[in-house]
Design a protein around this motif. Structure first.
Motif, PDB file in Angstrom:
ATOM      1  N   LEU A  11      44.550  17.415  25.868  1.00 27.18           N
ATOM      2  CA  LEU A  11      44.105  16.937  27.180  1.00 27.18           C
ATOM      3  C   LEU A  11      43.162  15.756  26.961  1.00 27.18           C
ATOM      4  CD1 LEU A  11      43.144  20.371  28.832  1.00 27.18           C
ATOM      5  CD2 LEU A  11      45.171  18.983  29.377  1.00 27.18           C
ATOM      6  N   LEU A  13      39.552  13.893  28.456  1.00 26.99           N
ATOM      7  CA  LEU A  13      38.349  13.886  29.304  1.00 26.99           C
ATOM      8  C   LEU A  13      37.560  12.627  29.006  1.00 26.99           C
ATOM      9  CD1 LEU A  13      36.868  17.508  29.053  1.00 26.99           C
ATOM     10  CD2 LEU A  13      37.802  16.428  31.117  1.00 26.99           C
ATOM     11  N   PHE A  30      41.638  15.545  23.216  1.00 25.22           N
ATOM     12  CA  PHE A  30      41.185  16.681  22.395  1.00 25.22           C
ATOM     13  C   PHE A  30      42.216  17.809  22.438  1.00 25.22           C
ATOM     14  CE2 PHE A  30      40.027  19.473  25.882  1.00 25.22           C
ATOM     15  CZ  PHE A  30      39.783  18.589  26.915  1.00 25.22           C
ATOM     16  N   LEU A  59      45.342  19.036  37.697  1.00 23.67           N
ATOM     17  CA  LEU A  59      44.466  18.156  36.925  1.00 23.67           C
ATOM     18  C   LEU A  59      45.257  17.085  36.179  1.00 23.67           C
ATOM     19  CD1 LEU A  59      43.589  21.476  36.085  1.00 23.67           C
ATOM     20  CD2 LEU A  59      41.474  20.231  35.693  1.00 23.67           C
ATOM     21  N   GLU A  62      43.882  14.660  33.543  1.00 24.30           N
ATOM     22  CA  GLU A  62      43.569  15.047  32.158  1.00 24.30           C
ATOM     23  C   GLU A  62      44.729  14.734  31.210  1.00 24.30           C
ATOM     24  OE1 GLU A  62      41.239  18.494  31.360  1.00 24.30           O
ATOM     25  OE2 GLU A  62      39.975  18.166  33.118  1.00 24.30           O
ATOM     26  N   HIS A  95      38.299  29.691  31.960  1.00 26.68           N
ATOM     27  CA  HIS A  95      38.691  28.324  32.328  1.00 26.68           C
ATOM     28  C   HIS A  95      40.192  28.128  32.112  1.00 26.68           C
ATOM     29  CE1 HIS A  95      34.424  26.348  32.031  1.00 26.68           C
ATOM     30  NE2 HIS A  95      34.681  26.853  33.221  1.00 26.68           N
ATOM     31  N   PHE A  96      40.765  27.201  32.876  1.00 23.53           N
ATOM     32  CA  PHE A  96      42.224  27.037  32.894  1.00 23.53           C
ATOM     33  C   PHE A  96      42.824  26.764  31.522  1.00 23.53           C
ATOM     34  CE2 PHE A  96      40.750  22.686  33.203  1.00 23.53           C
ATOM     35  CZ  PHE A  96      41.654  21.978  32.411  1.00 23.53           C
ATOM     36  N   ASP A  97      42.035  26.115  30.646  1.00 20.00           N
ATOM     37  CA  ASP A  97      42.572  25.759  29.328  1.00 20.00           C
ATOM     38  C   ASP A  97      42.427  26.898  28.316  1.00 20.00           C
ATOM     39  OD1 ASP A  97      39.789  25.072  29.699  1.00 20.00           O
ATOM     40  OD2 ASP A  97      39.819  24.005  27.787  1.00 20.00           O
ATOM     41  N   LEU A 129      37.353  23.709  39.703  1.00 18.32           N
ATOM     42  CA  LEU A 129      38.380  23.063  38.871  1.00 18.32           C
ATOM     43  C   LEU A 129      38.561  23.835  37.552  1.00 18.32           C
ATOM     44  CD1 LEU A 129      40.177  20.622  39.313  1.00 18.32           C
ATOM     45  CD2 LEU A 129      38.448  19.235  38.125  1.00 18.32           C
ATOM     46  N   GLY A 130      37.448  24.228  36.985  1.00 19.09           N
ATOM     47  CA  GLY A 130      37.492  24.980  35.723  1.00 19.09           C
ATOM     48  C   GLY A 130      38.260  26.285  35.861  1.00 19.09           C
ATOM     49  N   ASP A 186      34.076  27.367  23.695  1.00 19.24           N
ATOM     50  CA  ASP A 186      33.466  26.220  24.385  1.00 19.24           C
ATOM     51  C   ASP A 186      31.934  26.235  24.381  1.00 19.24           C
ATOM     52  OD1 ASP A 186      36.024  25.397  24.804  1.00 19.24           O
ATOM     53  OD2 ASP A 186      35.962  25.477  26.992  1.00 19.24           O
ATOM     54  N   TYR A 189      31.629  21.776  22.051  1.00 18.45           N
ATOM     55  CA  TYR A 189      32.978  21.221  21.911  1.00 18.45           C
ATOM     56  C   TYR A 189      33.219  20.611  20.530  1.00 18.45           C
ATOM     57  CZ  TYR A 189      34.284  21.504  26.920  1.00 18.45           C
ATOM     58  OH  TYR A 189      34.627  21.924  28.178  1.00 18.45           O
ATOM     59  N   PHE A 202      30.636  20.690  32.001  1.00 17.66           N
ATOM     60  CA  PHE A 202      31.090  21.906  32.679  1.00 17.66           C
ATOM     61  C   PHE A 202      30.217  23.062  32.218  1.00 17.66           C
ATOM     62  CE2 PHE A 202      34.891  19.373  31.427  1.00 17.66           C
ATOM     63  CZ  PHE A 202      35.086  18.754  32.644  1.00 17.66           C
TER      64      PHE A 202
END
Ligand code: 5PN
Ligand code: ZN
Ligand code: ZN
Length: 248
Positions: A11, A13, A30, A59, A62, A95-97, A129-130, A186, A189, A202
């Motif tokens: 993705l 950022l 990343f 998203l 991203e 989180h979505f990821d 969003l997260g 996380d 990072y 975030f």
């Protein structure tokens, strides 16, 4: 024990999201990946990457890049397993990821922090969003919430590292005959985040986040552990990816 890293693609950022309040910068691409541990007490999966369709829909900025074999079912197959083989799924956070492939694991107990489950179902407005991918929250999901630091199987220790999210867990793997491996997810990072004690943009509590970064550093020192960063491309390039694995 066999430890596989399962790639979920990459993705993008802006630098200022990775390093909160450090000023503007360029876009950073990343990696996103999950950790599969074949352990005498079961097959443990930690996180499940992102769902390409979700990111493209919610998203797209991203800029997801995910090959067709970078889904959870395909990565498990690459390592010689099927989704039904996974006995325990641990989500470091929701989180979505980190939850994109949860829905494929129909037989697994889903272990996560009690406060994270609550937050994932009822987050703050600035966290939407997260927590935007809610596919983990299906009827068949068998959640098992925990609190505090917990050894979930011999040599697999979850320890609390809140701040990024309210119920974020990191993982210390302590094999009997080799160096410990520390998966900080996380909490930080990149190596620079860890060194300079910088949260990502975030977060729910940046002060708790700094304490967690210090905790992770102290754990690494105390156990002389190898650190694994969730979202750092330079580090990721040095890791062994499925179908290869760490035999520990
Ligand atoms: C990769 C990424 N992008 C956006 C968000 C967010 O809003 O909360 C966490 C997060 C991410 O990990
Ligand atoms: Zn996160
Ligand atoms: Zn993440």
């Amino acid at each position: 024990m066999k430890i596989y890293l399962l790639s979920s693609g990459t993705l993008v950022l802006d630098h200022s999201h990775i390093y909160w309040n450090m000023g503007p910068g360029q876009e950073v691409r990343f990696p996103v990946y999950s950790v599969l541990i074949d352990h005498p007490e079961g097959l443990f999966l930690f996180d499940t990457g992102y769902d390409l369709e979700h990111v493209n829909r919610v998203l797209p900025f991203e800029k997801p890049e995910q090959e067709s074999n970078e889904t959870i079912p395909e990565q498990l197959k690459l390592a010689g397993y099927s989704p039904d083989d996974v006995t325990v799924l641990v989500n470091s956070h929701l989180h979505f990821d980190h939850v994109g492939g949860n829905r494929h694991l129909r037989k697994a107990r889903v272990v996560l922090h009690r406060r994270e489950l609550n937050q994932g179902q009822n987050c703050e407005p600035f966290e939407r969003l997260g927590y935007s991918d809610q596919q983990w929250n299906h009827d068949a999901a068998n959640f098992e919430t925990i609190e505090g630091d917990q050894e979930i199987a011999r040599g697999l220790q979850l320890f609390e590292t809140p701040g990024h999210t309210i119920g974020h867990y990191s993982l210390l793997v302590s094999p009997e005959n080799s160096k410990p491996m520390l998966f900080i997810f996380d909490a930080a990072y990149t190596p620079l985040s860890l060194e300079k004690e910088i949260n990502s943009s975030f977060h729910i509590d940046p002060v708790a986040g700094v304490r967690s970064i210090r905790r992770v550093k102290e754990m690494a020192r105390e156990h002389d552990a190898d650190l694994f960063f969730s979202h750092d491309l330079d580090s990721f390039k040095t890791y062994r990816l499925a179908p290869n694995y760490y035999e520990v």
